[in-house]
Design a protein around this motif. Structure first.
Motif, PDB file in Angstrom:
ATOM      1  N   SER A   3      23.478  50.249   5.286  1.00 18.24           N
ATOM      2  CA  SER A   3      23.209  49.519   4.043  1.00 18.24           C
ATOM      3  C   SER A   3      24.338  49.713   3.051  1.00 18.24           C
ATOM      4  O   SER A   3      25.119  50.652   3.128  1.00 18.24           O
ATOM      5  N   ALA A   4      24.388  48.812   2.017  1.00 19.06           N
ATOM      6  CA  ALA A   4      25.414  48.912   0.970  1.00 19.06           C
ATOM      7  C   ALA A   4      25.253  50.207   0.196  1.00 19.06           C
ATOM      8  O   ALA A   4      26.229  50.847  -0.190  1.00 19.06           O
ATOM      9  N   GLY A   5      23.984  50.615  -0.025  1.00 19.85           N
ATOM     10  CA  GLY A   5      23.741  51.862  -0.759  1.00 19.85           C
ATOM     11  C   GLY A   5      24.262  53.065  -0.006  1.00 19.85           C
ATOM     12  O   GLY A   5      24.862  53.968  -0.568  1.00 19.85           O
ATOM     13  N   ALA A   6      24.068  53.095   1.327  1.00 18.52           N
ATOM     14  CA  ALA A   6      24.562  54.211   2.128  1.00 18.52           C
ATOM     15  C   ALA A   6      26.083  54.258   2.119  1.00 18.52           C
ATOM     16  O   ALA A   6      26.689  55.327   2.056  1.00 18.52           O
ATOM     17  N   ARG A   7      26.698  53.065   2.203  1.00 18.29           N
ATOM     18  CA  ARG A   7      28.170  53.031   2.164  1.00 18.29           C
ATOM     19  C   ARG A   7      28.682  53.570   0.830  1.00 18.29           C
ATOM     20  O   ARG A   7      29.681  54.273   0.774  1.00 18.29           O
ATOM     21  N   SER A   8      27.995  53.244  -0.285  1.00 10.76           N
ATOM     22  CA  SER A   8      28.421  53.697  -1.609  1.00 10.76           C
ATOM     23  C   SER A   8      28.415  55.211  -1.698  1.00 10.76           C
ATOM     24  O   SER A   8      29.289  55.827  -2.305  1.00 10.76           O
ATOM     25  N   LYS A   9      27.385  55.845  -1.074  1.00 15.47           N
ATOM     26  CA  LYS A   9      27.293  57.305  -1.126  1.00 15.47           C
ATOM     27  C   LYS A   9      28.475  57.956  -0.423  1.00 15.47           C
ATOM     28  O   LYS A   9      28.882  59.064  -0.760  1.00 15.47           O
ATOM     29  N   ASN A  10      29.034  57.289   0.577  1.00 20.72           N
ATOM     30  CA  ASN A  10      30.130  57.866   1.345  1.00 20.72           C
ATOM     31  C   ASN A  10      31.500  57.611   0.720  1.00 20.72           C
ATOM     32  O   ASN A  10      32.502  58.151   1.166  1.00 20.72           O
ATOM     33  N   LEU A  11      31.554  56.758  -0.315  1.00 19.76           N
ATOM     34  CA  LEU A  11      32.822  56.446  -0.953  1.00 19.76           C
ATOM     35  C   LEU A  11      33.061  57.363  -2.153  1.00 19.76           C
ATOM     36  O   LEU A  11      32.130  57.696  -2.886  1.00 19.76           O
ATOM     37  N   LEU A  13      34.483  58.036  -5.984  1.00 22.01           N
ATOM     38  CA  LEU A  13      34.273  57.169  -7.143  1.00 22.01           C
ATOM     39  C   LEU A  13      35.362  56.117  -7.275  1.00 22.01           C
ATOM     40  O   LEU A  13      35.067  54.929  -7.487  1.00 22.01           O
ATOM     41  N   GLY A  14      36.628  56.529  -7.176  1.00 20.40           N
ATOM     42  CA  GLY A  14      37.717  55.569  -7.361  1.00 20.40           C
ATOM     43  C   GLY A  14      37.666  54.436  -6.357  1.00 20.40           C
ATOM     44  O   GLY A  14      37.806  53.262  -6.717  1.00 20.40           O
ATOM     45  N   GLU A  15      37.452  54.790  -5.079  1.00 13.64           N
ATOM     46  CA  GLU A  15      37.388  53.769  -4.043  1.00 13.64           C
ATOM     47  C   GLU A  15      36.180  52.862  -4.237  1.00 13.64           C
ATOM     48  O   GLU A  15      36.238  51.661  -3.982  1.00 13.64           O
ATOM     49  N   LEU A  61      28.307  55.875 -10.679  1.00  7.84           N
ATOM     50  CA  LEU A  61      27.904  57.249 -10.364  1.00  7.84           C
ATOM     51  C   LEU A  61      26.541  57.277  -9.677  1.00  7.84           C
ATOM     52  O   LEU A  61      26.301  58.064  -8.757  1.00  7.84           O
ATOM     53  N   GLY A  62      25.652  56.392 -10.134  1.00  8.36           N
ATOM     54  CA  GLY A  62      24.328  56.308  -9.512  1.00  8.36           C
ATOM     55  C   GLY A  62      24.425  55.908  -8.051  1.00  8.36           C
ATOM     56  O   GLY A  62      23.743  56.469  -7.185  1.00  8.36           O
ATOM     57  N   LYS A  63      25.307  54.955  -7.768  1.00 13.77           N
ATOM     58  CA  LYS A  63      25.511  54.519  -6.384  1.00 13.77           C
ATOM     59  C   LYS A  63      26.181  55.618  -5.556  1.00 13.77           C
ATOM     60  O   LYS A  63      25.841  55.813  -4.376  1.00 13.77           O
ATOM     61  N   GLN A  64      27.143  56.317  -6.168  1.00 12.80           N
ATOM     62  CA  GLN A  64      27.868  57.353  -5.437  1.00 12.80           C
ATOM     63  C   GLN A  64      26.950  58.515  -5.042  1.00 12.80           C
ATOM     64  O   GLN A  64      27.010  59.009  -3.919  1.00 12.80           O
ATOM     65  N   TYR A  65      26.105  58.962  -5.977  1.00  8.05           N
ATOM     66  CA  TYR A  65      25.260  60.138  -5.734  1.00  8.05           C
ATOM     67  C   TYR A  65      23.863  59.785  -5.227  1.00  8.05           C
ATOM     68  O   TYR A  65      23.125  60.667  -4.798  1.00  8.05           O
ATOM     69  N   GLY A  66      23.491  58.492  -5.335  1.00  5.04           N
ATOM     70  CA  GLY A  66      22.140  58.104  -4.944  1.00  5.04           C
ATOM     71  C   GLY A  66      21.093  58.724  -5.853  1.00  5.04           C
ATOM     72  O   GLY A  66      20.002  59.114  -5.404  1.00  5.04           O
ATOM     73  N   LEU A 107      16.857  66.800 -15.708  1.00  5.01           N
ATOM     74  CA  LEU A 107      18.079  67.583 -15.884  1.00  5.01           C
ATOM     75  C   LEU A 107      19.293  66.673 -15.668  1.00  5.01           C
ATOM     76  O   LEU A 107      19.409  66.036 -14.621  1.00  5.01           O
ATOM     77  N   ALA A 108      20.170  66.590 -16.672  1.00  4.26           N
ATOM     78  CA  ALA A 108      21.416  65.822 -16.533  1.00  4.26           C
ATOM     79  C   ALA A 108      22.478  66.740 -15.946  1.00  4.26           C
ATOM     80  O   ALA A 108      22.694  67.847 -16.429  1.00  4.26           O
ATOM     81  N   MET A 109      23.151  66.283 -14.877  1.00  2.00           N
ATOM     82  CA  MET A 109      24.166  67.100 -14.200  1.00  2.00           C
ATOM     83  C   MET A 109      25.404  66.275 -13.871  1.00  2.00           C
ATOM     84  O   MET A 109      25.303  65.057 -13.657  1.00  2.00           O
ATOM     85  N   VAL A 110      26.538  66.949 -13.797  1.00  2.00           N
ATOM     86  CA  VAL A 110      27.767  66.300 -13.333  1.00  2.00           C
ATOM     87  C   VAL A 110      27.730  66.163 -11.809  1.00  2.00           C
ATOM     88  O   VAL A 110      28.148  65.158 -11.252  1.00  2.00           O
ATOM     89  N   GLU A 111      27.217  67.227 -11.132  1.00  2.00           N
ATOM     90  CA  GLU A 111      27.129  67.225  -9.667  1.00  2.00           C
ATOM     91  C   GLU A 111      25.670  67.449  -9.250  1.00  2.00           C
ATOM     92  O   GLU A 111      25.288  68.550  -8.859  1.00  2.00           O
ATOM     93  N   PRO A 112      24.836  66.422  -9.318  1.00  2.00           N
ATOM     94  CA  PRO A 112      23.402  66.607  -9.026  1.00  2.00           C
ATOM     95  C   PRO A 112      23.106  66.910  -7.559  1.00  2.00           C
ATOM     96  O   PRO A 112      21.996  67.326  -7.237  1.00  2.00           O
ATOM     97  N   ASN A 113      24.068  66.721  -6.671  1.00  2.00           N
ATOM     98  CA  ASN A 113      23.838  66.995  -5.246  1.00  2.00           C
ATOM     99  C   ASN A 113      24.294  68.394  -4.828  1.00  2.00           C
ATOM    100  O   ASN A 113      24.361  68.700  -3.639  1.00  2.00           O
ATOM    101  N   ASP A 114      24.623  69.227  -5.824  1.00  2.00           N
ATOM    102  CA  ASP A 114      24.989  70.612  -5.542  1.00  2.00           C
ATOM    103  C   ASP A 114      23.699  71.405  -5.317  1.00  2.00           C
ATOM    104  O   ASP A 114      23.013  71.801  -6.259  1.00  2.00           O
TER     105      ASP A 114
END
Length: 539
Positions: A3-11, A13-15, A61-66, A107-114
């Motif tokens: 899916s497009a959402g899955a591809r976004s998570k693997n990219l 931010l710049g790309e 960012l939402g697309k990148q981190y899901g 909770l607001a985070m810079v790296e929520p997937n940590d």
């Protein structure tokens, strides 16, 4: 099928932004280059450059981190949330609680997937969390506001306050860069020693050996390039392209003369600007020791002024040339890169030759200098074996030679000249140095205790029978330990610093920064203050 959402998570931010056509590839490359310079997060740089909006960054960012996102510019954080997590933990994980929904803390985070960070934060909170992603610059602004509350009551942080903090930092970068002449004027108004223009940082001035950043946007590589093009002629620009660095003097009507150095770093340009004072300061104003004038009047020998960049070597050199110019009838030839102080003909003739304008290089200028009937030869800076060899030859054949050299102390200056030659030549160079050098003056400009500029501290090494023998025998490293107490042929910078401390001109902390031998310096300080107290009691 992915899916497009899955591809976004693997990219990254710049790309991802390029893929969704929110920025161009060229904009991404410029932002990455500026990110390398500033250390900011890529999203912060892109917003600062006005390439994307905060809303577009949040969406990406939402697309990148899901994860869900939060715009802290539009969020008020109540005091009860700010006390849930210790500040040091919030800073460590760049996270801040801002709301509660049911039994979950938002909770607001810079790296929520940590996952490790989330696990520790949940342990501290003792309840379930919902992790949202927020831009780094918003989180850091909120944490800066929270830190200001330390020691006092916790107050709410509003989105408007976070926006105001960011306005002077990340978001300010889309403002126009200051006009170059405005920056030059500010340099003069502040009586600063240097103006520094570097991509990834705001324009900065250097005053009393400390960098002070101006209230302005950080500079982009393109803005610095535009500054450089404005400051260079067509010929200078061609030389810069060939050599990748350029040092020259520039006169701006109504402002004065400046020394400009343009150089490349990290695939972008940087500029250092230093004002040139038209009037040559007197030895008294510079607080130069009275005996220096007597040495400047010698008919032959080598005088070296040493120390780090920005500690007044060129100014002292100009003052010594002015002494000779005023009191003697000599033919003075200088080779400088660039010419900083302009000397008028007084009792002497002063011929000032600038590298790149009047001669191709120091080496070429020095090669011909002995044919120009000099009595005094002034070399702006000795940089290579050829310069050292010609300077020693000139001193050996009856000329007075004055020059500057980068060295941390007077004794290292002697060693550096000898060591630059091949081993088979060093014996001859030792003999020439021992026979011909008159003085090595190593200087530091130290911040005054009253905050009114800087004052000179110096170390001197003069050529005496003892010094001459030590140099000939290859024992110049023993000069400091053997002669530390002497003031006839060697005076340590520690003695000069201690004297300034006892006078109350500088602080002990400022002196300790430059002293060579802390034990010796503290001993001098103790003895000097003891004598001062005895003299006061006798009065």
């Amino acid at each position: 099928m992915v899916s497009a959402g899955a591809r976004s998570k693997n990219l990254k931010l710049g790309e991802l932004l390029v893929t969704y056509q929110l920025i161009t590839r060229k904009q991404l490359e410029e932002a990455r280059r500026l990110q390398d310079q500033s250390g900011e997060r890529l999203g912060s740089v892109l917003v600062g450059l006005d390439y994307i909006s905060v809303d577009a960054l949040l969406d990406s960012l939402g697309k990148q981190y899901g994860r869900p996102t939060v715009d802290l510019f539009k969020t008020d954080i109540a005091p009860k949330f700010l006390d849930l997590i210790p500040l040091e933990k919030m800073k460590k994980y760049r996270a801040i609680p801002y709301a509660i929904s049911g039994q979950r803390i938002s909770l607001a985070m810079v790296e929520p997937n940590d996952l490790a960070a989330a696990k520790e934060l949940q342990f501290i909170l003792g309840m379930a969390m919902e992790l949202h992603v927020a831009p780094a610059f918003q989180i850091m602004a909120a944490l800066a506001l929270r830190e200001k509350m330390q020691g006092g009551p916790t107050r709410a942080i509003t989105g408007q306050q976070i926006l105001q903090v960011c306005t002077g930092k990340v978001r300010a970068a889309n403002l126009e860069a200051p006009d170059i002449e405005e920056l030059f004027s500010l340099l003069l108004q502040e009586d600063a020693s240097d103006l520094l223009l570097v991509a990834g940082a705001p324009p900065s001035i250097k005053k009393n050996n400390e960098i002070r950043r101006l209230s302005s946007s950080f500079l982009t590589p393109q803005q610095v390039k535009v500054y450089a093009q404005k400051l260079m002629s067509e010929g200078q620009l061609k030389r810069f392209i060939q050599e990748k660095e350029l040092d020259y003097a520039l006169t701006i009507p109504e402002l004065g003369r400046f020394r400009i150095n343009v150089y490349r770093q990290r695939n972008s340009l940087s500029i250092a600007v230093r004002p040139i004072i038209d009037e040559i300061p007197s030895p008294e104003k510079l607080r130069l020791p009275p005996w220096l004038a007597d040495i400047a009047m010698k008919s032959q020998g080598l005088i070296l002024l040493t120390g780090p960049t920005g500690h007044g070597k060129t100014t002292t050199l100009a003052a010594m040339v002015d002494i000779i110019n005023s009191r003697c009838k000599k033919n003075i030839i200088t080779i400088e890169d660039p010419i900083e102080y302009l000397h008028r003909h007084k009792s002497s003739n002063v011929n000032q030759r600038e590298v790149g304008v009047d001669t191709d290089s120091f080496q070429v200028g020095l090669r011909h200098v002995l044919r120009e009937a000099p009595d005094v030869i002034v070399i702006g800076e000795m940089r290579d074996p050829q310069s050292f060899a010609i300077a020693l030859q000139a001193a050996d054949t009856g000329h007075l030679v004055l020059s500057c050299l980068h060295a941390n102390n007077a004794i290292l200056a002697i060693s550096r000249i000898i060591d630059v030659f091949p081993p088979e030549q060093q014996r001859q160079i030792r003999v020439q140095m021992a026979d011909n050098f008159l003085l090595v003056l190593n200087q530091r400009l130290v911040a005054r205790k009253d905050g009114k500029g800087r004052v000179l501290a110096y170390e001197k090494l003069t050529n005496s029978y003892r010094v001459r023998n030590l140099i000939r025998e290859g024992k110049e490293h023993q000069i400091r330990s053997l002669m530390q107490q002497s003031m006839e042929d060697f005076e340590s910078i520690d003695l000069s610093l201690a004297r300034l401390c006892i006078e109350g001109t500088i602080t002990t902390e400022a002196a300790m920064y430059y002293c060579q031998d802390e034990v010796f310096f503290n001993d001098l300080l103790r003895k000097g203050r003891g004598l001062l107290q005895q003299n006061t009691a006798l009065r």
